[in-house]
Design an enzyme around this catalytic site. Structure first.
Site, mmCIF file in Angstrom:
data_model
loop_
_atom_site.group_PDB
_atom_site.id
_atom_site.type_symbol
_atom_site.label_atom_id
_atom_site.label_comp_id
_atom_site.label_asym_id
_atom_site.label_seq_id
_atom_site.Cartn_x
_atom_site.Cartn_y
_atom_site.Cartn_z
ATOM 1 N N TRP A 212 -1.461 10.948 3.619
ATOM 2 C CA TRP A 212 -2.386 10.670 2.523
ATOM 3 C C TRP A 212 -2.011 11.551 1.348
ATOM 4 O O TRP A 212 -2.013 12.780 1.457
ATOM 5 C CB TRP A 212 -3.837 10.970 2.930
ATOM 6 C CG TRP A 212 -4.466 9.918 3.761
ATOM 7 C CD1 TRP A 212 -4.565 8.584 3.483
ATOM 8 C CD2 TRP A 212 -5.127 10.109 5.021
ATOM 9 N NE1 TRP A 212 -5.238 7.929 4.491
ATOM 10 C CE2 TRP A 212 -5.599 8.845 5.436
ATOM 11 C CE3 TRP A 212 -5.369 11.225 5.814
ATOM 12 C CZ2 TRP A 212 -6.290 8.673 6.626
ATOM 13 C CZ3 TRP A 212 -6.058 11.044 6.991
ATOM 14 C CH2 TRP A 212 -6.503 9.783 7.395
ATOM 15 N N ASP B 207 -1.714 -0.477 5.940
ATOM 16 C CA ASP B 207 -1.946 0.073 7.281
ATOM 17 C C ASP B 207 -3.405 -0.021 7.723
ATOM 18 O O ASP B 207 -3.716 0.340 8.854
ATOM 19 C CB ASP B 207 -1.520 1.547 7.320
ATOM 20 C CG ASP B 207 -2.385 2.406 6.410
ATOM 21 O OD1 ASP B 207 -2.350 2.169 5.187
ATOM 22 O OD2 ASP B 207 -3.104 3.281 6.923
ATOM 23 N N ARG C 139 0.425 18.290 -9.825
ATOM 24 C CA ARG C 139 -0.481 17.292 -9.300
ATOM 25 C C ARG C 139 -1.905 17.634 -9.698
ATOM 26 O O ARG C 139 -2.437 18.657 -9.311
ATOM 27 C CB ARG C 139 -0.353 17.246 -7.779
ATOM 28 C CG ARG C 139 -1.303 16.291 -7.136
ATOM 29 C CD ARG C 139 -1.068 16.249 -5.630
ATOM 30 N NE ARG C 139 -2.296 15.803 -4.986
ATOM 31 C CZ ARG C 139 -2.971 16.495 -4.112
ATOM 32 N NH1 ARG C 139 -2.540 17.679 -3.746
ATOM 33 N NH2 ARG C 139 -4.060 16.024 -3.591
ATOM 34 N N LYS D 251 -9.486 -2.871 -2.805
ATOM 35 C CA LYS D 251 -8.204 -3.546 -2.996
ATOM 36 C C LYS D 251 -8.403 -4.928 -3.593
ATOM 37 O O LYS D 251 -7.494 -5.484 -4.198
ATOM 38 C CB LYS D 251 -7.476 -3.684 -1.655
ATOM 39 C CG LYS D 251 -7.099 -2.383 -1.013
ATOM 40 C CD LYS D 251 -5.715 -1.910 -1.392
ATOM 41 C CE LYS D 251 -5.530 -0.517 -0.878
ATOM 42 N NZ LYS D 251 -4.208 0.011 -0.835
ATOM 43 N N ASP E 152 0.854 -1.174 0.000
ATOM 44 C CA ASP E 152 0.000 0.000 0.000
ATOM 45 C C ASP E 152 0.901 1.238 0.000
ATOM 46 O O ASP E 152 2.094 1.146 0.314
ATOM 47 C CB ASP E 152 -0.868 -0.053 1.266
ATOM 48 C CG ASP E 152 -1.679 1.201 1.473
ATOM 49 O OD1 ASP E 152 -2.423 1.576 0.552
ATOM 50 O OD2 ASP E 152 -1.575 1.797 2.565
ATOM 51 N N LEU E 153 0.349 2.395 -0.362
ATOM 52 C CA LEU E 153 1.144 3.630 -0.382
ATOM 53 C C LEU E 153 0.928 4.463 0.886
ATOM 54 O O LEU E 153 1.810 4.551 1.748
ATOM 55 C CB LEU E 153 0.790 4.457 -1.630
ATOM 56 C CG LEU E 153 1.162 3.799 -2.963
ATOM 57 C CD1 LEU E 153 0.695 4.672 -4.120
ATOM 58 C CD2 LEU E 153 2.648 3.550 -3.060
ATOM 59 N N ASP E 154 -0.267 5.087 1.021
ATOM 60 C CA ASP E 154 -0.494 6.019 2.122
ATOM 61 C C ASP E 154 -0.410 5.337 3.487
ATOM 62 O O ASP E 154 -1.083 4.347 3.736
ATOM 63 C CB ASP E 154 -1.875 6.672 1.979
ATOM 64 C CG ASP E 154 -1.984 7.545 0.733
ATOM 65 O OD1 ASP E 154 -0.934 7.848 0.127
ATOM 66 O OD2 ASP E 154 -3.111 7.919 0.379
#
Ligand SMILES: [Mg+2]
Length: 123
Positions: A20, A86, A33, A63, A11-13
């Protein structure tokens, strides 16, 4: 020899970075962005993280869909994957697919990676 996962998914964040990407971050990358997807892709690039990854699945939504696509793209069965995230709800959902899942409470680190590899193939 210990069995290793064919694909390790992060996962990223709050897993690879401590914020976030769509709400918490400011310049320098704000100029270009235009969406969370572009922002996330740019950060992977800026951090040099993308050099180490073969597949990226960055978009809102379940997901479960990400993992089904990853499996289709890579030809790797879900049971051959190891996943770090997370959020409990993601761990819960993705576990049900047969993926080995590890909750990341305070960001990714080496001992969590070891724990994941151990969970994937208990010694
Ligand atoms: Mg997260």
């Amino acid at each position: 020899m210990t069995k290793k996962p064919s694909l390790v998914v992060f996962d990223l964040d709050y897993t690879l970075w401590p914020f976030w990407v769509d709400t918490h971050v400011d310049p320098p990358f704000q100029k270009s962005r235009t969406s969370e997807i572009q922002g996330a892709t740019q950060l992977l690039d800026l951090f040099g993280i993308n050099l180490y990854f073969r597949y990226t699945e960055i978009y809102p939504g379940s997901k479960v869909t990400h993992f089904q696509r990853l499996s289709q793209q890579s030809g790797i069965p879900l049971c051959q994957m190891l996943f770090f995230d997370d959020e409990n709800r993601n761990i819960y959902d993705v576990s049900k697919l047969g993926v080995t899942c590890i909750l990341v409470p305070n960001g990714m680190n080496l001992s969590l990676l070891d724990r994941g590899l151990e969970a994937f193939a208990p010694s």
